[in-house]
Scaffold this motif. Structure first.
Motif, mmCIF file in Angstrom:
data_model
loop_
_atom_site.group_PDB
_atom_site.id
_atom_site.type_symbol
_atom_site.label_atom_id
_atom_site.label_comp_id
_atom_site.label_asym_id
_atom_site.label_seq_id
_atom_site.Cartn_x
_atom_site.Cartn_y
_atom_site.Cartn_z
ATOM 1 N N ASP A 26 -23.752 -22.234 -58.109
ATOM 2 C CA ASP A 26 -22.581 -22.782 -57.700
ATOM 3 C C ASP A 26 -21.828 -21.501 -57.326
ATOM 4 O O ASP A 26 -20.470 -21.837 -57.729
ATOM 5 C CB ASP A 26 -22.046 -23.844 -58.605
ATOM 6 C CG ASP A 26 -23.047 -25.061 -58.936
ATOM 7 O OD1 ASP A 26 -23.564 -25.403 -57.550
ATOM 8 O OD2 ASP A 26 -22.924 -25.642 -59.880
ATOM 9 N N GLY A 27 -22.066 -20.482 -56.841
ATOM 10 C CA GLY A 27 -21.177 -19.633 -56.480
ATOM 11 C C GLY A 27 -20.881 -18.413 -57.508
ATOM 12 O O GLY A 27 -20.334 -17.507 -56.939
ATOM 13 N N THR A 28 -21.420 -18.560 -58.646
ATOM 14 C CA THR A 28 -21.037 -17.979 -59.779
ATOM 15 C C THR A 28 -22.448 -16.901 -59.859
ATOM 16 O O THR A 28 -23.517 -17.481 -60.320
ATOM 17 C CB THR A 28 -20.720 -18.520 -61.115
ATOM 18 O OG1 THR A 28 -19.636 -19.340 -60.811
ATOM 19 C CG2 THR A 28 -20.269 -17.438 -62.248
ATOM 20 N N PRO A 29 -21.998 -15.653 -59.848
ATOM 21 C CA PRO A 29 -23.409 -14.730 -60.256
ATOM 22 C C PRO A 29 -23.732 -15.076 -61.709
ATOM 23 O O PRO A 29 -23.016 -14.884 -62.692
ATOM 24 C CB PRO A 29 -22.765 -13.262 -59.932
ATOM 25 C CG PRO A 29 -21.480 -13.411 -59.235
ATOM 26 C CD PRO A 29 -20.914 -14.826 -59.730
ATOM 27 N N VAL A 30 -25.297 -14.995 -61.810
ATOM 28 C CA VAL A 30 -25.818 -14.898 -63.180
ATOM 29 C C VAL A 30 -26.840 -13.909 -63.083
ATOM 30 O O VAL A 30 -27.266 -13.236 -62.049
ATOM 31 C CB VAL A 30 -26.389 -16.289 -63.310
ATOM 32 C CG1 VAL A 30 -25.448 -17.265 -63.478
ATOM 33 C CG2 VAL A 30 -27.391 -16.842 -62.309
ATOM 34 N N ASN A 31 -27.362 -13.518 -64.341
ATOM 35 C CA ASN A 31 -28.406 -12.419 -64.436
ATOM 36 C C ASN A 31 -29.960 -13.009 -63.956
ATOM 37 O O ASN A 31 -30.282 -14.016 -64.837
ATOM 38 C CB ASN A 31 -28.336 -12.148 -65.968
ATOM 39 C CG ASN A 31 -29.248 -10.833 -66.263
ATOM 40 O OD1 ASN A 31 -30.223 -10.393 -65.364
ATOM 41 N ND2 ASN A 31 -29.340 -10.372 -67.349
ATOM 42 N N GLY A 53 -27.998 -26.242 -56.109
ATOM 43 C CA GLY A 53 -26.767 -25.312 -56.164
ATOM 44 C C GLY A 53 -26.966 -23.957 -56.401
ATOM 45 O O GLY A 53 -26.225 -23.142 -56.611
ATOM 46 N N TRP A 54 -28.182 -23.278 -56.143
ATOM 47 C CA TRP A 54 -28.536 -21.983 -56.509
ATOM 48 C C TRP A 54 -28.385 -21.328 -55.024
ATOM 49 O O TRP A 54 -28.875 -21.844 -54.152
ATOM 50 C CB TRP A 54 -30.023 -21.844 -57.271
ATOM 51 C CG TRP A 54 -30.074 -22.547 -58.359
ATOM 52 C CD1 TRP A 54 -30.321 -23.718 -58.795
ATOM 53 C CD2 TRP A 54 -29.672 -21.675 -59.763
ATOM 54 N NE1 TRP A 54 -30.274 -23.880 -60.185
ATOM 55 C CE2 TRP A 54 -29.901 -22.584 -60.652
ATOM 56 C CE3 TRP A 54 -29.259 -20.503 -59.788
ATOM 57 C CZ2 TRP A 54 -29.608 -22.458 -61.927
ATOM 58 C CZ3 TRP A 54 -29.356 -20.059 -61.238
ATOM 59 C CH2 TRP A 54 -29.246 -21.066 -62.224
ATOM 60 N N THR A 55 -28.294 -19.878 -55.267
ATOM 61 C CA THR A 55 -28.094 -19.053 -53.888
ATOM 62 C C THR A 55 -28.699 -17.803 -54.366
ATOM 63 O O THR A 55 -28.386 -17.343 -55.482
ATOM 64 C CB THR A 55 -26.845 -19.126 -53.198
ATOM 65 O OG1 THR A 55 -26.305 -20.447 -52.948
ATOM 66 C CG2 THR A 55 -26.818 -18.176 -51.885
ATOM 67 N N SER A 56 -29.736 -17.169 -53.530
ATOM 68 C CA SER A 56 -30.243 -15.656 -53.943
ATOM 69 C C SER A 56 -29.903 -14.823 -52.486
ATOM 70 O O SER A 56 -29.858 -15.397 -51.527
ATOM 71 C CB SER A 56 -31.517 -15.697 -54.192
ATOM 72 O OG SER A 56 -32.326 -16.106 -53.063
ATOM 73 N N LEU A 57 -29.516 -13.548 -53.036
ATOM 74 C CA LEU A 57 -29.009 -12.704 -51.899
ATOM 75 C C LEU A 57 -29.869 -11.621 -52.121
ATOM 76 O O LEU A 57 -29.910 -10.831 -53.315
ATOM 77 C CB LEU A 57 -27.674 -12.320 -51.998
ATOM 78 C CG LEU A 57 -26.905 -11.226 -51.409
ATOM 79 C CD1 LEU A 57 -26.966 -11.619 -49.855
ATOM 80 C CD2 LEU A 57 -25.674 -11.056 -51.684
ATOM 81 N N VAL A 58 -30.532 -11.178 -50.998
ATOM 82 C CA VAL A 58 -31.514 -10.099 -51.111
ATOM 83 C C VAL A 58 -30.995 -8.960 -50.024
ATOM 84 O O VAL A 58 -30.927 -9.135 -48.832
ATOM 85 C CB VAL A 58 -32.961 -10.390 -50.834
ATOM 86 C CG1 VAL A 58 -33.928 -8.971 -50.892
ATOM 87 C CG2 VAL A 58 -33.383 -11.365 -51.725
ATOM 88 N N THR A 59 -30.691 -7.677 -50.621
ATOM 89 C CA THR A 59 -30.053 -6.502 -49.620
ATOM 90 C C THR A 59 -30.996 -5.529 -49.892
ATOM 91 O O THR A 59 -31.736 -5.235 -50.592
ATOM 92 C CB THR A 59 -28.425 -6.304 -50.015
ATOM 93 O OG1 THR A 59 -28.852 -5.455 -51.291
ATOM 94 C CG2 THR A 59 -27.816 -7.459 -50.168
ATOM 95 N N GLY A 60 -30.745 -4.500 -48.792
ATOM 96 C CA GLY A 60 -31.537 -3.204 -48.310
ATOM 97 C C GLY A 60 -32.947 -3.356 -47.733
ATOM 98 O O GLY A 60 -33.469 -2.387 -47.867
ATOM 99 N N LEU A 61 -32.932 -4.357 -47.020
ATOM 100 C CA LEU A 61 -34.307 -4.402 -46.208
ATOM 101 C C LEU A 61 -34.210 -3.602 -45.028
ATOM 102 O O LEU A 61 -33.093 -3.433 -44.341
ATOM 103 C CB LEU A 61 -34.554 -6.103 -45.729
ATOM 104 C CG LEU A 61 -35.131 -6.989 -46.901
ATOM 105 C CD1 LEU A 61 -34.048 -7.472 -47.548
ATOM 106 C CD2 LEU A 61 -35.961 -7.910 -46.230
ATOM 107 N N ALA A 62 -35.160 -2.883 -44.677
ATOM 108 C CA ALA A 62 -35.507 -2.327 -43.408
ATOM 109 C C ALA A 62 -35.869 -3.112 -42.106
ATOM 110 O O ALA A 62 -35.257 -2.925 -41.024
ATOM 111 C CB ALA A 62 -36.531 -1.172 -43.686
#
Length: 399
Positions: free
Chosen positions: A388-393, A346-355
Motif C-alpha cells: 500500500d505504498g509503504t516500503p517493507v523489507n 496492494g503490493w508493488t515491487s520495483l526492480v532497477t538497474g536492468l540493461a
C-alpha cells in the motif's frame, strides 16, 4: 635415501595452471559458495516446478509463459553453479598457496642438511684415515648420521604427504574449472533457447500490442512528469487503484420485461478494496547475486535504503519476483532500466538497474517470468517491495 630424498625435497607441486578466474578472499569465497549452492538448488527446484506446470497447462499462452519461467529459472541455476565453481576454485587456490608456503619453509633446511650428509657419506674412508683426527670425526659423523636419517625420513614422509595433497588440490581445481566451463556453455545454450521462446511469444501476441503501446506511452509520459522514483511509484499506484475501482463497478442493469416489477437499487459506490494479503504470492529475489546493501542501510547520500541491492554477474537473468501486472518498463533517470510490477492485494515491487527489459506495460506475468538482464559490473540490481505504498523489507516475504 640420499639422492632420492634430495630429489623429492627439490620437487614442488607442478601443474598449477594460471586460469582467468577472479579470486576471492577465503571468507568471502566460503560465503559465496554457501549462497550460490543454496540458490542453485532453489532455482533448479523452481525450474522443475514450472516445467511440470507447463506440461499440465491447457492454454497455449499459459503453457508458453511457464516454459519461459522454467527456462529463466534454469538460467539462474546455471549462473549460481558458475558462482559456486568460482568460489570453490578460490578456496582451492587459497589452500594451494598455504601448502606452497609450508613446503617452502620446511624444504630449505632439509635440502641443506641432506646435501651435507650426502657429501659426508660419499667421503672415502681411506682418505679420512690419512688426515689426523679425521677418523675419530668420521666415526662421530657416522653416528650422527645414523640417528639423523630416521628423523629425515620422518620429515620427508610428511613432505611426501603434502606433495600428494598438492596433487589432490590440483585435480580438484581442474574439476572446478571444468565445471565452470561446462556451466558457462550450458548457460549460453539456455539463453539462446529463452531468446527463441520469447521471439515466438512476441509473434504470437503481436495482434494485442496496440493497446499495450498506448499504455506504455502513457506510462512513459507519467515518468517524465514524476519528480522522482517515489513520485512515479505513487502515481502508478493511484492509476492501479482507479483501475481496480472501475473494475469493481457493477455493470448496467437490464431493463425488466415487466415495468411494474420492483427494481432493486444497486449502490453505485465501489466496494472497499480488499485488504492487503499477508505476502505477495511466491515472492523471490529477482536475480542471483550477493547482497551489497540491505533494507534500511544508510547510503552515501545520507538516506536510508528502501530495498535491497544485489551484485549480479554481467548479463545475469532478472525475473519477476512475484505474479502481477507490469505497470512500467523502461529507462528512468539515474536508475537504468526499471520495471514496476503491481501484485494482487496492494503490493508493488520495483526492480532497477536492468540493461535490457523484455516485458511491456500491461503484460501479466507469473512469478519467475523473465523481465530482462542485468548490467553487472558496478551496476547493482535493486529491489523494493511496497505494501500500500509503504516500503517493507523484501527478505521478510521470501517464499
Amino acid at each position: 635415501m640420499g639422492a632420492a630424498a634430495a630429489a623429492l625435497l627439490m620437487t614442488a607441486p607442478q601443474g598449477w595452471a594460471q586460469r582467468e578466474v577472479t579470486l576471492l578472499e577465503p571468507e568471502e569465497a566460503q560465503a559465496e559458495l554457501t549462497r550460490a549452492t543454496r540458490e542453485s538448488q532453489r532455482a533448479q527446484a523452481r525450474a522443475d516446478r514450472f516445467a511440470k506446470e507447463a506440461e499440465e497447462a491447457s492454454e497455449a499462452a499459459d503453457k508458453t509463459a511457464r516454459e519461459a519461467a522454467a527456462m529463466a529459472a534454469q538460467i539462474q541455476a546455471s549462473e549460481a553453479k558458475i558462482a559456486a565453481a568460482r568460489a570453490r576454485f578460490s578456496l582451492l587456490q587459497s589452500d594451494r598457496d598455504k601448502l606452497a608456503k609450508r613446503l617452502s619453509d620446511r624444504r630449505e633446511p632439509l635440502v641443506r642438511l641432506t646435501g651435507a650428509l650426502q657429501t659426508t657419506a660419499r667421503r672415502p674412508l681411506a682418505l679420512s684415515a690419512l688426515q689426523p683426527g679425521s677418523l675419530k670425526d668420521l666415526v662421530y659423523v657416522r653416528a650422527v648420521l645414523a640417528s639423523a636419517v630416521p628423523e629425515i625420513r620422518t620429515r620427508t614422509a610428511a613432505l611426501r604427504a603434502e606433495l600428494e595433497e598438492g596433487e589432490r588440490l590440483e585435480r580438484r581445481a581442474a574439476r572446478a574449472v571444468a565445471t565452470l566451463r561446462s556451466s558457462e556453455t550450458e548457460l549460453q545454450s539456455r539463453r539462446t533457447q529463452l531468446a527463441e521462446l520469447e521471439t515466438r511469444q512476441r509473434f504470437a501476441s503481436k495482434d494485442a500490442r496496440s493497446n499495450a503501446v498506448r499504455e506504455s506511452e502513457r506510462a512513459l509520459a507519467l515518468a517524465e512528469e514524476a519528480r522522482d522514483l517515489d513520485g512515479l511509484v505513487d502515481t502508478l499506484g493511484e492509476a492501479a487503484k482507479l483501475r481496480a475501482e472501475l473494475a469493481a463497478l457493477p455493470g448496467p442493469i437490464a431493463r425488466p420485461s415487466d415495468l411494474s416489477a420492483r427494481v432493486v437499487e444497486v449502490d453505485p459506490t465501489p466496494s472497499a478494496s480488499p485488504s492487503s494479503s499477508s505476502r505477495p504470492p511466491g515472492f523471490q529475489l529477482p536475480v542471483q547475486g550477493r547482497t551489497i546493501a540491505g533494507f534500511g542501510e544508510l547510503r552515501e547520500s545520507g538516506l536510508r535504503s528502501k530495498g535491497l541491492s544485489l551484485s549480479p554477474a554481467p548479463s545475469a537473468q532478472v525475473v519477476a519476483p512475484s505474479a502481477g501486472r507490469i505497470a512500467f518498463a523502461g529507462p528512468y533517470r539515474g536508475f537504468g532500466r526499471i520495471v514496476i510490477i503491481e501484485h494482487p492485494g496492494g503490493w508493488t515491487s520495483l526492480v532497477t538497474g536492468l540493461a535490457r527489459t523484455e516485458v511491456e506495460v500491461g503484460d501479466e506475468v507469473i512469478g519467475g517470468a523473465p523481465l530482462g538482464v542485468a548490467s553487472g559490473g558496478d551496476e547493482p540490481i535493486s529491489l523494493e517491495l511496497r505494501r500500500d505504498g509503504t516500503p517493507v523489507n523484501p527478505l521478510n516475504f521470501l517464499g
